[in-house]
Design a protein around this motif. Sequence first.
Motif, mmCIF file in Angstrom:
data_model
loop_
_atom_site.group_PDB
_atom_site.id
_atom_site.type_symbol
_atom_site.label_atom_id
_atom_site.label_comp_id
_atom_site.label_asym_id
_atom_site.label_seq_id
_atom_site.Cartn_x
_atom_site.Cartn_y
_atom_site.Cartn_z
ATOM 1 N N GLY A 1 55.521 78.165 28.068
ATOM 2 C CA GLY A 1 55.048 76.825 27.748
ATOM 3 C C GLY A 1 56.168 75.926 27.247
ATOM 4 N N VAL A 2 57.014 76.457 26.385
ATOM 5 C CA VAL A 2 58.167 75.686 25.897
ATOM 6 C C VAL A 2 59.127 75.400 27.042
ATOM 7 N N LEU A 3 59.382 76.410 27.869
ATOM 8 C CA LEU A 3 60.309 76.254 28.987
ATOM 9 C C LEU A 3 59.820 75.212 29.975
ATOM 10 N N ILE A 4 58.549 75.245 30.337
ATOM 11 C CA ILE A 4 58.038 74.284 31.309
ATOM 12 C C ILE A 4 58.016 72.864 30.734
ATOM 13 N N THR A 5 57.791 72.734 29.424
ATOM 14 C CA THR A 5 57.849 71.421 28.785
ATOM 15 C C THR A 5 59.265 70.869 28.808
ATOM 16 N N LEU A 6 60.244 71.704 28.489
ATOM 17 C CA LEU A 6 61.640 71.263 28.523
ATOM 18 C C LEU A 6 62.091 70.926 29.938
ATOM 19 N N MET A 7 61.644 71.707 30.917
ATOM 20 C CA MET A 7 61.997 71.414 32.311
ATOM 21 C C MET A 7 61.395 70.087 32.748
ATOM 22 N N GLY A 8 60.148 69.817 32.351
ATOM 23 C CA GLY A 8 59.513 68.550 32.690
ATOM 24 C C GLY A 8 60.243 67.369 32.084
ATOM 25 N N ARG A 9 60.667 67.515 30.844
ATOM 26 C CA ARG A 9 61.430 66.432 30.202
ATOM 27 C C ARG A 9 62.782 66.241 30.883
ATOM 28 N N PHE A 10 63.402 67.344 31.314
ATOM 29 C CA PHE A 10 64.693 67.252 31.989
ATOM 30 C C PHE A 10 64.556 66.534 33.330
ATOM 31 N N PHE A 11 63.551 66.908 34.119
ATOM 32 C CA PHE A 11 63.391 66.306 35.436
ATOM 33 C C PHE A 11 62.906 64.861 35.364
ATOM 34 N N ALA A 12 62.266 64.463 34.271
ATOM 35 C CA ALA A 12 61.750 63.100 34.139
ATOM 36 C C ALA A 12 62.700 62.183 33.378
ATOM 37 N N ARG A 13 63.922 62.615 33.147
ATOM 38 C CA ARG A 13 64.830 61.833 32.302
ATOM 39 C C ARG A 13 65.174 60.470 32.897
ATOM 40 N N ASN A 14 65.224 60.317 34.220
ATOM 41 C CA ASN A 14 65.530 59.027 34.847
ATOM 42 C C ASN A 14 64.330 58.480 35.612
ATOM 43 N N GLU A 15 63.157 58.914 35.250
ATOM 44 C CA GLU A 15 61.966 58.583 36.019
ATOM 45 C C GLU A 15 61.691 57.090 36.075
ATOM 46 N N ARG A 16 61.809 56.406 34.975
ATOM 47 C CA ARG A 16 61.493 54.977 34.946
ATOM 48 C C ARG A 16 62.413 54.202 35.875
ATOM 49 N N ASP A 17 63.690 54.468 35.805
ATOM 50 C CA ASP A 17 64.643 53.762 36.662
ATOM 51 C C ASP A 17 64.408 54.071 38.134
ATOM 52 N N GLU A 18 64.120 55.329 38.446
ATOM 53 C CA GLU A 18 63.875 55.701 39.838
ATOM 54 C C GLU A 18 62.590 55.079 40.370
ATOM 55 N N LEU A 19 61.549 55.010 39.552
ATOM 56 C CA LEU A 19 60.304 54.380 39.993
ATOM 57 C C LEU A 19 60.485 52.876 40.228
ATOM 58 N N LEU A 20 61.207 52.226 39.345
ATOM 59 C CA LEU A 20 61.463 50.796 39.536
ATOM 60 C C LEU A 20 62.295 50.555 40.792
ATOM 61 N N ALA A 21 63.292 51.376 41.038
ATOM 62 C CA ALA A 21 64.110 51.234 42.240
ATOM 63 C C ALA A 21 63.264 51.470 43.490
ATOM 64 N N PHE A 22 62.374 52.460 43.448
ATOM 65 C CA PHE A 22 61.496 52.730 44.584
ATOM 66 C C PHE A 22 60.589 51.537 44.871
ATOM 67 N N LEU A 23 60.004 50.965 43.826
ATOM 68 C CA LEU A 23 59.124 49.807 44.016
ATOM 69 C C LEU A 23 59.891 48.597 44.530
ATOM 70 N N ARG A 24 61.087 48.375 44.012
ATOM 71 C CA ARG A 24 61.892 47.250 44.495
ATOM 72 C C ARG A 24 62.207 47.408 45.977
ATOM 73 N N GLU A 25 62.565 48.615 46.373
ATOM 74 C CA GLU A 25 62.928 48.861 47.765
ATOM 75 C C GLU A 25 61.708 48.804 48.678
ATOM 76 N N THR A 26 60.619 49.416 48.271
ATOM 77 C CA THR A 26 59.428 49.496 49.113
ATOM 78 C C THR A 26 58.751 48.144 49.265
ATOM 79 N N LEU A 27 58.641 47.418 48.189
ATOM 80 C CA LEU A 27 57.917 46.147 48.203
ATOM 81 C C LEU A 27 58.832 44.938 48.348
ATOM 82 N N SER A 28 60.121 45.164 48.490
ATOM 83 C CA SER A 28 61.103 44.079 48.498
ATOM 84 C C SER A 28 60.890 43.188 47.283
ATOM 85 N N ALA A 29 60.675 43.836 46.157
ATOM 86 C CA ALA A 29 60.377 43.127 44.917
ATOM 87 C C ALA A 29 61.641 42.925 44.098
ATOM 88 N N ARG A 30 61.541 42.056 43.126
ATOM 89 C CA ARG A 30 62.648 41.848 42.196
ATOM 90 C C ARG A 30 62.061 41.653 40.806
#
Length: 94
Positions: free
Chosen positions: A54-83
């Motif tokens: 449980g501790v390991l999977i929580t730490l792995m989730g936090r590690f993989f989600a460390r740049n999630e916000r920036d990647e989601l915003l970049a995906f939306l900008r690219e997909t929707l041609s948004a700014r």
Amino acid sequence: MHWIIQIFLIAWFGGVLFSGWSIATQTIAEAHGNVLSGHVLIGVFMPVLMAFFGVLITLMGRFFARNERDELLAFLRETLSARDVVNAVSPVAD
């Protein structure tokens, strides 16, 4: 981390620790001195492994989600041609 996730993790780890402690103590009490038998080792080490996983999977989730916000915003900008919108006026009147 979102507060709902924190509550879930507290409940999950609380349940794992409570059930693990009760399983381990009952297994040791019923061992009758034969501590190295298979069911005693499973009864004692399985709750520890569950808590560790449980501790390991929580730490792995936090590690993989460390740049999630920036990647989601970049995906939306690219997909929707948004700014980004700066100083936008809310469409809902107060």
